[in-house]
Design a protein around this motif. Structure first.
Motif, mmCIF file in Angstrom:
data_model
loop_
_atom_site.group_PDB
_atom_site.id
_atom_site.type_symbol
_atom_site.label_atom_id
_atom_site.label_comp_id
_atom_site.label_asym_id
_atom_site.label_seq_id
_atom_site.Cartn_x
_atom_site.Cartn_y
_atom_site.Cartn_z
ATOM 1 N N TYR A 18 0.827 -1.198 0.000
ATOM 2 C CA TYR A 18 0.000 0.000 0.000
ATOM 3 C C TYR A 18 0.869 1.259 0.000
ATOM 4 O O TYR A 18 0.579 2.229 -0.708
ATOM 5 C CB TYR A 18 -0.916 0.000 1.217
ATOM 6 C CG TYR A 18 -1.706 1.276 1.374
ATOM 7 C CD1 TYR A 18 -2.810 1.533 0.561
ATOM 8 C CD2 TYR A 18 -1.333 2.235 2.325
ATOM 9 C CE1 TYR A 18 -3.522 2.714 0.686
ATOM 10 C CE2 TYR A 18 -2.048 3.416 2.449
ATOM 11 C CZ TYR A 18 -3.143 3.650 1.639
ATOM 12 O OH TYR A 18 -3.848 4.804 1.769
ATOM 13 N N ASN A 19 1.925 1.233 0.768
ATOM 14 C CA ASN A 19 2.829 2.377 0.819
ATOM 15 C C ASN A 19 3.488 2.617 -0.533
ATOM 16 O O ASN A 19 3.607 3.756 -0.998
ATOM 17 C CB ASN A 19 3.883 2.148 1.907
ATOM 18 C CG ASN A 19 4.700 3.405 2.168
ATOM 19 O OD1 ASN A 19 4.153 4.491 2.225
ATOM 20 N ND2 ASN A 19 6.009 3.238 2.327
ATOM 21 N N LYS A 33 0.856 3.961 -2.869
ATOM 22 C CA LYS A 33 0.562 5.359 -2.571
ATOM 23 C C LYS A 33 1.642 6.262 -3.144
ATOM 24 O O LYS A 33 1.349 7.342 -3.696
ATOM 25 C CB LYS A 33 0.452 5.540 -1.057
ATOM 26 C CG LYS A 33 -0.073 6.901 -0.631
ATOM 27 C CD LYS A 33 -0.268 6.963 0.868
ATOM 28 C CE LYS A 33 -0.818 8.328 1.277
ATOM 29 N NZ LYS A 33 -1.006 8.416 2.747
#
Length: 420
Positions: free
Chosen positions: A89-90, A93
């Protein structure tokens, strides 16, 4: 017997007890000190308890492992999956943020390109109206006035009027019929050639401007200074734009011949004494145009506007190749169904405006009604020169450029650029 047993016990003690010390080979074995025996016992007890505790812990751990093995696996899986998801997810993002920045930058760049293209497009249109077209129109006007000169016919008729016996009735009638045909030939030819030439020059300038803009957008500082690469140079531009004079220099004789044949066919039923009005004049011009168009090929204007083989132009092989590329693209444009639609719409608008202008010059209203054709001929002849006047003062060219279909056509033509 007792002494032998004691001796054996002492020997065994010496062998197995690590704490037994031998003072000398000949000395007897001494007994262990009492405090050392207590230490040994404590150490042995502690070692035993340690072993018991270790065994108990190992047993408890094995028991917990057997009872909670599945739960531990699930917990480890959840924790590991959560960590992996967090890392993904990081990363996503970060990529999303970079993509958003890239999209914003790209959008700003596209907006800048659009603004530059719009500005450049308007500049190209001004160049066509102020430079290229005036030169071509002036040349065409001089050639039409020279090749369709009416002065000889009018002078002979004036001479016959002043000297009644100089011309017979049949000769006068023949001169009037010739004047009738030449007047309509001149005005309809001027109307058609002005419309076609203005559209053709605009096609040329838009195609050339688009190529030059692409060169600039590719980061070229000046495409004219390139010594290599398949780009347009000054010589190619001059040769390409010079073809706008082809109609006046080479295509005009055949155009006059065919237009005069169409006018002769349409006017053979029109007598000099016939009464004309705005509607009849309008229909007569449209009939001559339709007859002329039907005599040629579907895209007949190309044979009047462009040479059949662009390779006849001088220059080295590389220049000819670039020149031919521009000419091929131009021929493809003027031979398209979209260009034909633009021609039809423009001709109709010009005929309407011409008849309206003649009506206004005659006094407006019904001033153009009830006039014999013979008296209308001077006004018709006069409108030929008006149609080929300077583009800056030519209301008919302005009418053509303001037609919505024409504006859309050239906007799409200029924007139809290959990817950079």
């Amino acid at each position: 017997m007792f002494l032998e047993c004691s001796s054996l016990l002492e020997k065994q003690s010496i062998r197995f007890c690590p704490f037994t010390q031998i003072s000398s080979p000949l000395s007897s074995v001494s007994s262990t000190p009492p405090w050392l025996d207590d230490e040994i016992e404590d150490l042995s007890a502690a070692e035993g308890w340690r072993k018991i505790i270790v065994d108990a812990v190992a047993t408890a751990a094995q028991d917990i492992w057997r009872r909670h093995k599945r739960k531990l696996f699930v917990t480890l899986g959840v924790v590991g999956g959560g960590y992996a998801f967090y890392k993904l997810y990081n990363a996503y993002k970060q990529q999303l943020g970079e993509l958003e920045k890239e999209l914003v930058s790209k959008k700003e760049h596209e907006e800048l390109i659009k603004a530059q293209m719009q500005e450049h497009f308007m500049t190209i249109q001004r160049i066509a109206d102020s430079t290229t077209l005036p030169h071509a129109m002036n040349y065409l006007s001089r050639r039409v006035a020279q090749d369709l000169d009416l002065s000889l016919l009018t002078e002979r008729l004036q001479q016959g009027k002043g000297q009644p016996n100089s011309l017979t009735s049949s000769e006068k009638l023949e001169l009037w019929n010739m004047l009738k045909i030449l007047c309509f030939t001149r005005v309809v030819l001027s109307l058609w050639s002005m419309t076609i030439l203005s559209l053709y020059v605009r096609v040329q300038v838009n195609i050339l401007g688009r190529h030059l803009y692409i060169d600039t957008a590719r980061g070229l500082e000046n495409s004219h200074l390139l010594e290599e690469g398949n780009f347009i140079d000054t010589e190619d531009e001059q040769k390409f734009l010079a073809t706008a004079d082809y109609l006046a220099s080479s295509g005009l004789p055949s155009l006059i011949y065919n237009m005069q044949a169409a006018a002769t066919d349409c006017l053979k039923s029109k007598q000099l004494c016939d009464v004309f009005d705005a509607s009849i004049l309008h229909d007569t011009m449209v009939e001559i145009l339709d007859t002329f168009i039907s005599m040629g090929k579907p895209y007949h204007w190309a044979e009047y506007l462009m040479p059949g083989d662009a390779s006849t132009s001088s220059g080295d092989e590389g220049d000819i190749s670039r020149f031919q590329r521009l000419m091929t693209e131009t021929r493809a444009v003027i031979s398209s169904a979209e260009f034909r639609n633009v021609v039809d719409v423009s001709l109709k608008a010009v005929v309407d405006a011409l008849v309206k202008d003649m009506t206004n010059q005659a006094g407006g209203g019904n001033a153009l009604s009830g006039i014999p054709l013979a008296k209308l001929l001077p006004r018709i002849a006069q409108m030929g020169a008006v149609l080929l006047s300077e583009p800056a003062e030519n209301q008919f060219i302005q009418i053509i450029t303001s037609i919505q279909d024409v504006e859309l056509f050239f906007t799409l033509l200029y924007a139809n650029s290959p990817p950079l």
